[in-house]
Motif scaffolding. Sequence first.
Motif, PDB file in Angstrom:
ATOM      1  N   GLU A 159       2.731  -1.393  -3.490  1.00 27.42           N
ATOM      2  CA  GLU A 159       3.626  -1.756  -2.385  1.00 27.42           C
ATOM      3  C   GLU A 159       3.134  -1.161  -1.070  1.00 27.42           C
ATOM      4  O   GLU A 159       3.164  -1.827  -0.023  1.00 27.42           O
ATOM      5  N   LEU A 160       2.679   0.098  -1.127  1.00 25.02           N
ATOM      6  CA  LEU A 160       2.185   0.725   0.100  1.00 25.02           C
ATOM      7  C   LEU A 160       0.891   0.078   0.552  1.00 25.02           C
ATOM      8  O   LEU A 160       0.661  -0.102   1.761  1.00 25.02           O
ATOM      9  N   ALA A 161       0.010  -0.275  -0.386  1.00 23.70           N
ATOM     10  CA  ALA A 161      -1.231  -0.969  -0.031  1.00 23.70           C
ATOM     11  C   ALA A 161      -0.935  -2.319   0.625  1.00 23.70           C
ATOM     12  O   ALA A 161      -1.637  -2.745   1.550  1.00 23.70           O
ATOM     13  N   VAL A 183       6.445  -6.152  16.456  1.00 27.36           N
ATOM     14  CA  VAL A 183       5.956  -7.283  15.681  1.00 27.36           C
ATOM     15  C   VAL A 183       6.117  -7.027  14.186  1.00 27.36           C
ATOM     16  O   VAL A 183       6.458  -7.948  13.425  1.00 27.36           O
ATOM     17  N   TYR A 184       5.911  -5.802  13.738  1.00 28.21           N
ATOM     18  CA  TYR A 184       6.083  -5.504  12.312  1.00 28.21           C
ATOM     19  C   TYR A 184       7.531  -5.704  11.883  1.00 28.21           C
ATOM     20  O   TYR A 184       7.802  -6.334  10.851  1.00 28.21           O
ATOM     21  N   GLU A 185       8.460  -5.168  12.653  1.00 29.34           N
ATOM     22  CA  GLU A 185       9.874  -5.343  12.299  1.00 29.34           C
ATOM     23  C   GLU A 185      10.260  -6.826  12.322  1.00 29.34           C
ATOM     24  O   GLU A 185      11.009  -7.292  11.454  1.00 29.34           O
ATOM     25  N   GLN A 204       7.065   3.518  10.110  1.00 27.61           N
ATOM     26  CA  GLN A 204       7.929   3.513   8.941  1.00 27.61           C
ATOM     27  C   GLN A 204       7.968   2.109   8.358  1.00 27.61           C
ATOM     28  O   GLN A 204       8.401   1.161   9.011  1.00 27.61           O
ATOM     29  N   THR A 205       7.508   1.952   7.114  1.00 25.35           N
ATOM     30  CA  THR A 205       7.502   0.661   6.436  1.00 25.35           C
ATOM     31  C   THR A 205       8.464   0.687   5.259  1.00 25.35           C
ATOM     32  O   THR A 205       9.042   1.726   4.923  1.00 25.35           O
ATOM     33  N   ALA A 206       8.604  -0.457   4.615  1.00 25.98           N
ATOM     34  CA  ALA A 206       9.514  -0.554   3.477  1.00 25.98           C
ATOM     35  C   ALA A 206       9.018   0.255   2.288  1.00 25.98           C
ATOM     36  O   ALA A 206       9.814   0.684   1.452  1.00 25.98           O
ATOM     37  N   ALA A 207       7.708   0.499   2.187  1.00 28.46           N
ATOM     38  CA  ALA A 207       7.141   1.229   1.054  1.00 28.46           C
ATOM     39  C   ALA A 207       6.832   2.678   1.393  1.00 28.46           C
ATOM     40  O   ALA A 207       6.345   3.412   0.534  1.00 28.46           O
TER      41      ALA A 207
END
Length: 338
Positions: free
Chosen positions: A270-272, A300-302, A215-218
Amino acid sequence: MPVTILPPSAPVASSHINRHDDSDEDMSDDDLPLQTARSIVTPGETITSDPQWMRGHGTYVASDSTAIISTVAGHLHKTNKLLSVQPLRARYAPEIGDLVVGRIVSVQTKKWTVDIAAPMLASLPLSAINLPGGILRRRTAVDELNIRTFFSEGDLLVAEVQSLHGDNTASLHTRSLKYGKLRNGLFTSLSGAGGGILSRRGGVVRSKRQTFTLQTAAGEVDVVLGVNGYIFVSVHQKSKEDQKDVSITSLEQGVSETLYSSQNDEMSPELAKEITRVSTLVKGLVACGRRVDEEMIVRVYEGAVDLEAEEKVMGSTDRAGGAKGVVESVLARLEMGE
């Protein structure tokens, strides 16, 4: 002109082989010429001439003596009386059940040749893929003529190692909805950092889940971690595999319409950006010598997202070291938080 390889410098005497092992208490410091448990040896270098030692991977015994000689450049490891050399760099060795990401190299009559970063190219038979019409449909001459419509040269795919032949070549299959052609994403090669013995120094490790959704911001992105060191980060595709009360045959017929499509869908900038961020962080983990699995990528992503937000608030967005510097900063913060 012959090339002379000089032996490594002698280590300090205090870093000798672990003496706490009861089976090694009667050994002296002269048993091994290299006294560290992780000494670097070079090809052709004699490790020991003592017959009490057994040779392991990366070594051989001279025919006219009992000397154990290294065949590769790498770290010397001791397991009881067994000596082995872990190579500094080696290609992926396939094992049955491994999930791998590969690229189609050539198309033949009844199979595809796939590059999976192994010493030998793998094969994907026509009988080992799902075809339109259901999983139980027989392969016909028409399918052989249309073989290039399923996979062609340069296509990326995710598959599972089904079997190994006598020459150590792997045979793949894609008989599952989670396998097949890859698109709408970014491919990254972590050459020399695949699973197996190389995972000790960082890289993709064999775990319970090699594919997961992040789950990402985009939005959601799918991450495929090939044990062979190839990864693919793409836009999340909603699969019909989660639907209930649907037979396997009708499920296969429903997804086969777009299963072999080579056309990428449109995605937001944004997703890219998030897909690129995840791929870059994976490279940073390998550069730092850390393992690459679902848990580590999520953490690491968070941490990278939080670090970027803090730097924007402080007005500083420049960071030296690239991906490695970002990962090192995130890991340091995580360790302090623990």
